[in-house]
Design an enzyme around this catalytic site. Sequence first.
Site, PDB file in Angstrom:
ATOM      1  N   SER A 136       0.859  -1.193   0.000  1.00  0.00           N
ATOM      2  CA  SER A 136       0.000   0.000   0.000  1.00  0.00           C
ATOM      3  C   SER A 136       0.890   1.236   0.000  1.00  0.00           C
ATOM      4  O   SER A 136       2.023   1.209   0.508  1.00  0.00           O
ATOM      5  CB  SER A 136      -0.888   0.013   1.253  1.00  0.00           C
ATOM      6  N   TYR A 149      -1.425   0.155  10.680  1.00  0.00           N
ATOM      7  CA  TYR A 149      -1.696  -0.300   9.299  1.00  0.00           C
ATOM      8  C   TYR A 149      -0.544   0.106   8.387  1.00  0.00           C
ATOM      9  O   TYR A 149       0.003  -0.710   7.641  1.00  0.00           O
ATOM     10  CB  TYR A 149      -3.009   0.271   8.768  1.00  0.00           C
TER      11      TYR A 149
END
Length: 252
Positions: A136, A149
């Site tokens: 990501s 995250y």
Amino acid sequence: MMNIALVTGVTSGFGRAIAECLIKNNYLVIGTGRRTAKLNELKEIFNDKFIPLNFDIQNLAEIENALASLPQEYQQIDLLVNNAGLGLGLEPAHKAELADWENMIDTNVKGLVYITRLVLPKMVERNSGHIINIGSIAGTYPYPGGNVYGATKAFVKQFSLNLRADLANTNIRVSNVEPGLCGDTDFSLVRFKGDQEKVTSLYENVDYIKPEDIANIVLWLNQQPPHVNINSVEVMPTAQTFSALNVARKNK
């Protein structure tokens, strides 16, 4: 000869789109997930081109048993797509739920590591294979609420590069796909813990990346000539770009 791909987290979003794209391009896909009904649905659609494996990616023993259950002809995995992952919560670090942090680490880091460690030795033995990790942009660009995250995706980024370092003098390729804002997945619904209103407002009037876009990139990466390794691909929708750095100003 048909290539064999193992794709984790195929029951929705990127994973399902990747599985469908690969199958349409003559791959046999071994798809993993926790939701048996969704796996069976894919099996009904794709028949003998899809092999379902039902396990929790956080559970090493389940993964080992599932992989061992594969018939011998499916043990030679040409492409591993580490897609399974999740984000939970957007609270600042001092308010975040510790259980959410643990869940993200257990899935995004440990689950990916488990699968990779179990599949990689046979690739090395054959001196052939490709691992594509789904990271990501959160692994590169910090943002408020990204905390653990983002840290898990930074791990994916660095782990991908270090795999390549370990695999020097082999023909095994490793790539990391780093998507930005993506819609039409369960990701944000999970992250916002079922708050559909928040999800809708996040994607409203935005031409976001779709799962099919990421699936096409995965296919392209794997279809490069064997001597070509794409280390990483950072992907944003044209609607998304870099924000100014935050500056906190004192009250007068």
